[in-house]
Design a protein around this motif. Structure first.
Motif, mmCIF file in Angstrom:
data_model
loop_
_atom_site.group_PDB
_atom_site.id
_atom_site.type_symbol
_atom_site.label_atom_id
_atom_site.label_comp_id
_atom_site.label_asym_id
_atom_site.label_seq_id
_atom_site.Cartn_x
_atom_site.Cartn_y
_atom_site.Cartn_z
ATOM 1 N N LYS A 97 0.837 -1.197 0.000
ATOM 2 C CA LYS A 97 0.000 0.000 0.000
ATOM 3 C C LYS A 97 0.878 1.255 0.000
ATOM 4 O O LYS A 97 1.883 1.322 0.715
ATOM 5 C CB LYS A 97 -0.898 0.044 1.238
ATOM 6 N N LYS A 98 0.481 2.235 -0.796
ATOM 7 C CA LYS A 98 1.035 3.580 -0.677
ATOM 8 C C LYS A 98 -0.011 4.468 -0.029
ATOM 9 O O LYS A 98 -1.209 4.333 -0.301
ATOM 10 C CB LYS A 98 1.447 4.118 -2.046
ATOM 11 N N ARG A 99 0.453 5.395 0.809
ATOM 12 C CA ARG A 99 -0.478 6.203 1.594
ATOM 13 C C ARG A 99 -0.196 7.688 1.388
ATOM 14 O O ARG A 99 0.956 8.105 1.293
ATOM 15 C CB ARG A 99 -0.382 5.830 3.077
ATOM 16 N N PHE A 100 -1.295 8.453 1.347
ATOM 17 C CA PHE A 100 -1.199 9.890 1.107
ATOM 18 C C PHE A 100 -2.170 10.608 2.043
ATOM 19 O O PHE A 100 -3.257 10.106 2.352
ATOM 20 C CB PHE A 100 -1.563 10.226 -0.345
ATOM 21 N N VAL A 101 -1.768 11.794 2.470
ATOM 22 C CA VAL A 101 -2.659 12.716 3.173
ATOM 23 C C VAL A 101 -2.908 13.897 2.246
ATOM 24 O O VAL A 101 -1.954 14.472 1.697
ATOM 25 C CB VAL A 101 -2.050 13.195 4.504
ATOM 26 N N GLU A 102 -4.182 14.239 2.046
ATOM 27 C CA GLU A 102 -4.546 15.294 1.095
ATOM 28 C C GLU A 102 -5.510 16.280 1.738
ATOM 29 O O GLU A 102 -6.333 15.908 2.585
ATOM 30 C CB GLU A 102 -5.213 14.691 -0.145
ATOM 31 N N SER A 176 -0.554 5.528 16.746
ATOM 32 C CA SER A 176 0.174 6.766 17.020
ATOM 33 C C SER A 176 -0.576 7.940 16.419
ATOM 34 O O SER A 176 -1.315 7.791 15.441
ATOM 35 C CB SER A 176 1.586 6.693 16.428
ATOM 36 N N VAL A 177 -0.369 9.112 16.988
ATOM 37 C CA VAL A 177 -1.025 10.328 16.521
ATOM 38 C C VAL A 177 -0.053 11.109 15.648
ATOM 39 O O VAL A 177 1.097 11.363 16.041
ATOM 40 C CB VAL A 177 -1.507 11.188 17.701
ATOM 41 N N PHE A 178 -0.528 11.497 14.471
ATOM 42 C CA PHE A 178 0.288 12.263 13.534
ATOM 43 C C PHE A 178 -0.379 13.599 13.239
ATOM 44 O O PHE A 178 -1.607 13.687 13.137
ATOM 45 C CB PHE A 178 0.494 11.475 12.240
ATOM 46 N N LEU A 179 0.459 14.619 13.119
ATOM 47 C CA LEU A 179 -0.004 15.979 12.820
ATOM 48 C C LEU A 179 0.461 16.346 11.413
ATOM 49 O O LEU A 179 1.659 16.279 11.112
ATOM 50 C CB LEU A 179 0.550 16.960 13.854
ATOM 51 N N PHE A 180 -0.489 16.700 10.568
ATOM 52 C CA PHE A 180 -0.197 17.120 9.195
ATOM 53 C C PHE A 180 -0.372 18.632 9.116
ATOM 54 O O PHE A 180 -1.461 19.152 9.357
ATOM 55 C CB PHE A 180 -1.146 16.412 8.223
ATOM 56 N N ASP A 181 0.702 19.324 8.787
ATOM 57 C CA ASP A 181 0.711 20.785 8.721
ATOM 58 C C ASP A 181 1.004 21.183 7.278
ATOM 59 O O ASP A 181 2.035 20.822 6.722
ATOM 60 C CB ASP A 181 1.790 21.329 9.662
ATOM 61 N N TRP A 182 0.110 21.928 6.662
ATOM 62 C CA TRP A 182 0.316 22.311 5.259
ATOM 63 C C TRP A 182 0.431 23.822 5.048
ATOM 64 O O TRP A 182 0.494 24.287 3.910
ATOM 65 C CB TRP A 182 -0.794 21.752 4.364
ATOM 66 N N LYS A 183 0.503 24.582 6.154
ATOM 67 C CA LYS A 183 0.574 26.034 5.989
ATOM 68 C C LYS A 183 1.749 26.683 6.716
ATOM 69 O O LYS A 183 2.260 27.714 6.278
ATOM 70 C CB LYS A 183 -0.728 26.678 6.468
ATOM 71 N N THR A 184 2.188 26.092 7.842
ATOM 72 C CA THR A 184 3.243 26.733 8.631
ATOM 73 C C THR A 184 4.560 26.788 7.876
ATOM 74 O O THR A 184 5.266 27.796 7.875
ATOM 75 C CB THR A 184 3.442 25.989 9.962
ATOM 76 N N SER A 185 4.914 25.676 7.214
ATOM 77 C CA SER A 185 6.171 25.595 6.475
ATOM 78 C C SER A 185 5.940 25.837 4.992
ATOM 79 O O SER A 185 4.795 25.977 4.537
ATOM 80 C CB SER A 185 6.802 24.217 6.690
ATOM 81 N N GLU A 186 7.035 25.862 4.239
ATOM 82 C CA GLU A 186 6.925 26.071 2.799
ATOM 83 C C GLU A 186 6.266 24.894 2.102
ATOM 84 O O GLU A 186 5.668 25.041 1.044
ATOM 85 C CB GLU A 186 8.322 26.319 2.206
ATOM 86 N N LYS A 187 6.417 23.715 2.689
ATOM 87 C CA LYS A 187 5.810 22.531 2.094
ATOM 88 C C LYS A 187 5.100 21.729 3.187
ATOM 89 O O LYS A 187 5.453 21.816 4.368
ATOM 90 C CB LYS A 187 6.865 21.674 1.403
ATOM 91 N N PRO A 188 4.108 20.925 2.815
ATOM 92 C CA PRO A 188 3.386 20.126 3.819
ATOM 93 C C PRO A 188 4.330 19.161 4.537
ATOM 94 O O PRO A 188 5.263 18.610 3.941
ATOM 95 C CB PRO A 188 2.361 19.356 2.987
#
Length: 708
Positions: A97-102, A176-188
């Motif tokens: 499986k490949k996994r993506f967050v969008e 586990s808990v994961f945090l996805f940030d797409w605005k703070t940095s230049e890239k997600p």
């Protein structure tokens, strides 16, 4: 006259009707709903996402069928963004499986990141899953399988035993808990939330944002003998609520792990789950709400609803457990999880409430709970003609509710409710598309809840044709034993009722929805009290003229603890029943082999379970006497056993051992094995085979009794 031809077309038509699994409001009148449908041609369960536009009482629907790559999705509070957790098949990936967050905004993708190398499978179950947006809607948190630490200095690291979360979790071990940030940095970027303190727990799930740098999560713990007791259907597992303070600087530095200050919010031994954050009119996190049960004991009990004021950090009980309610009184809360968006009237603090679904005797109802005083109001309509069970899917966090309802003779429908002063006005958004001849057959079924004299509060749900004729009966005791047969739709039961059987669902002592007293009353009495309740239900239906005694009149179908009851009934009352089907049954309490819930065998037998518990010779003798296997020599009726080879809850050795015991005694017994099924045997193939087995076995005995 019972239909005895083994034709599955009626069942297939009923099983292929859609059911509603999740929903969100895209706006006040645009609804996004996830449905599942059984496809017997492809032999698969297919997921679709439907969009409904409701205007002036009229509904326009569009559908996006088959979304297999979307593991889970959720809309942001403003409805501007859609978070998608996507999995696609790829043989080059470690687990295929490949996994993506969008992140999507309308039909445009705003951010996307492949996370295949960061973590394993997404958690999408109701106990550990959630997708939560930060107040600024620039981040989300979600749950996925963490990568184990395998130090190069330890050559045996990859072989060391790590417990998993048991039935339905497919080997998942490290939520586990994961945090996805797409605005703070230049890239997600994706970060794993990790407690800074070594003493803080590492098994985290069900994360929700509070304020921008505040995340709440549920932490599970290993037992003293290094187990993770099975979670599904078992809200009595020790767990706690933790608060994590997310360091903004660490996010900006693009670190892999976020070392967060962790604070435990719940004290003592408690089994907590399903945290939800209520925001005030200014958008600040005002309250944290969660469900709580006692640790240990019966695997499901009456839940308490707790609330924490996030400004004063004071915790109180909003709704308490109920011990022994009167017939018409609120019996307490019985539910697995809260809705993802449960709140109403959030812009008016004086009338803020949450809504949830709970079992109330033999029915699932929608309840409204005031956040200021814990007042409980039943919002469920008193259906005069059809006794529906109702389940909430979502709210718009103002005054609207999305819900689904069904009854044993009515397939699921989707409804939109508007709440005002504790009263709901309901609009039916969608009803099932059923052929006229099948609809007429369903409408010809009568549903009734019947109290059993002298066995209060035992009652049974009866489904049968509108006729004065005596019909052969199929008794279907539920599993658990601490669960319930609510007034809801079942394709197998509806098909068999249409074909001429009286279906009976006994709510025996230990069933949920009647008060905590009646849950605890069964402990130490399984194999006797539950059996007495079920046989009393059968005798009462005979006295009412719904069914009769004698050859070809009484049949049984039960799974798990329902299979345990079925095994007892055919052994203790061998001349009463003409056939029985047992799915993954508990047969011999003392022969545990492997189960993800070994505590069940002890606690239900009236023996406190601890990490040092063992089955001694003396204990084995007691457990033997309480087990169906002790009555195997007396069994007379034909038996069909159905075994899910991937069952982690009831060892397959239980059913297989019973098969050989019956076979060795010259009994009429068959065993069906399903290599890809788990405890429920609810795959497309497994469910169809269960129906076909019932028609074949019960139909054969009907023909034999009529010939004689």
């Amino acid at each position: 006259m019972v239909e005895t031809r083994n034709d599955s077309s009626l069942y297939k038509q009923l099983a292929e009707l859609p059911s509603y699994k999740a929903a969100q409001f895209q706006s006040a009148n645009v609804l996004r709903v996830t449905t599942t449908t059984t496809d017997h041609v492809k032999v698969a369960k297919r997921t679709s996402i439907k969009t409904y536009v409701v205007s002036e009482g009229q509904t326009i629907a569009s559908v996006s069928p088959d979304v297999p790559e979307i593991a889970a999705s959720a809309l942001s509070p403003s409805r501007k963004y859609l978070a998608v957790l996507r999995e696609s098949n790829d043989n080059s990936a470690p687990d295929g499986k490949k996994r993506f967050v969008e992140i999507w905004a309308e039909d445009k993708i705003q951010a996307s990141l492949e996370v295949t190398d960061i973590h394993g499978a997404f958690y999408t179950d109701e106990y550990l899953f959630s997708i939560s947006f930060s107040p600024s809607e620039s981040k989300i948190v979600y749950t996925a399988e963490g990568r184990p630490d395998e130090p190069e200095s330890d050559p045996l690291a990859k072989y060391r035993f790590t417990p998993n979360f048991g039935e339905t979790y497919g080997g998942k071990k490290l939520p586990s808990v994961f945090l996805f940030d797409w605005k703070t940095s230049e890239k997600p970027t994706v970060f794993k939330i990790t407690p800074a303190e070594s003493s803080a727990p590492a098994l985290l799930g069900h994360p929700v944002f509070g304020n921008e740098n505040q995340v709440f999560a549920v932490a599970y713990e290993y037992t003293g003998d290094h187990r993770l007791l099975g979670v599904i259907y078992c809200p009595n597992r020790q767990a706690s609520i933790w608060e994590f303070t997310v360091p903004t600087a660490a996010v900006e530095e693009n670190l892999k792990d976020l070392k967060c200050i962790a604070t435990k919010l719940t004290t003592g031994e408690s089994a907590v789950r399903s945290p939800r954050v209520h925001y005030d009119a200014q958008g600040h996190a005002a309250h944290l709400i969660w469900l709580s049960n006692a640790v240990g004991g019966p695997h499901a009990t009456c839940s308490a609803l707790l609330i924490r004021d996030l400004s004063s950090n004071e915790t109180s009980t909003l709704v308490k457990s109920v011990w022994d309610p009167e017939l018409s009184q609120f019996p307490g809360l019985y539910l697995n999880t809260l809705p993802a968006t449960p709140f109403l009237n959030t812009n008016n603090a004086s009338t803020t409430s949450l809504v949830l679904s709970s079992i109330w005797r033999s029915r699932s109802v929608i309840l409204q709970v005031g956040l200021s005083d814990g007042t409980v109001v039943n919002l469920t309509p008193d259906d005069e003609d059809v006794p529906y069970s109702w389940t909430i899917l979502s709210t718009d966090e103002q005054w609207q509710i999305l819900a689904t309802r069904s009854a044993p003779n009515r397939p699921p429908e989707l409804l939109l409710g508007s709440v005002a002063n504790g009263v709901v006005s309901w609009l039916r958004v969608e009803k099932p598309n059923i052929p006229d001849d099948v609809r007429k057959k369903l409408e010809d079924l009568k549903v009734k809840v019947i109290s059993i004299p002298g066995r209060e509060p035992t009652e049974t749900i009866v489904v049968r044709k509108l006729t004065q004729d005596v019909q052969p009966s199929i008794t279907m005791p539920h599993g658990g034993p601490h669960s319930a047969n609510a007034l809801s739709f079942s394709p197998i039961s509806a098909a068999l009722a249409i074909e001429g059987y009286t279906i009976s669902y006994p709510g025996y002592t230990g069933s949920l929805g009647f008060g905590e007293k009646h849950v605890n009353e069964l402990l130490g009495k399984i194999g006797s009290l539950d059996i007495e309740d079920c046989i009393a239900s059968i005798k009462h239906l005979v006295s009412l003229g719904y069914t009769a005694e004698g050859p070809g009149q009484q049949y049984l179908m039960g799974g798990s603890h329902g299979g345990f009851i079925t095994g007892h009934l055919i052994g203790q009352y061998p001349t009463t029943f003409s056939g029985a089907i047992l799915r993954n049954p508990v047969i011999s309490l003392g022969e545990l082999s492997y189960s993800d819930i070994p505590d069940w065998y002890f606690e239900e037998s009236g023996i406190r379970y601890t990490p040092t518990s063992l089955v001694t010779p003396e204990l084995y003798q007691k457990l033997w006497s309480m087990s169906p296997i002790s009555h195997v020599d007396k069994v007379q009726c034909p038996v069909v056993l159905m075994i899910g080879d991937k069952d982690q809850r009831v060892p397959t050795t239980q059913g297989r051992g019973y098969y050989h015991a019956l076979k060795g005694r010259g009994k009429d017994v068959q065993m069906l094995c399903f290599k890809d099924d788990i405890h429920a045997i609810d795959s497309v193939e497994g469910a169809l085979a269960g129906y076909q087995a019932a028609k074949e076995l019960f139909g054969r005995k009907q023909s034999e009794s009529q010939a004689n």
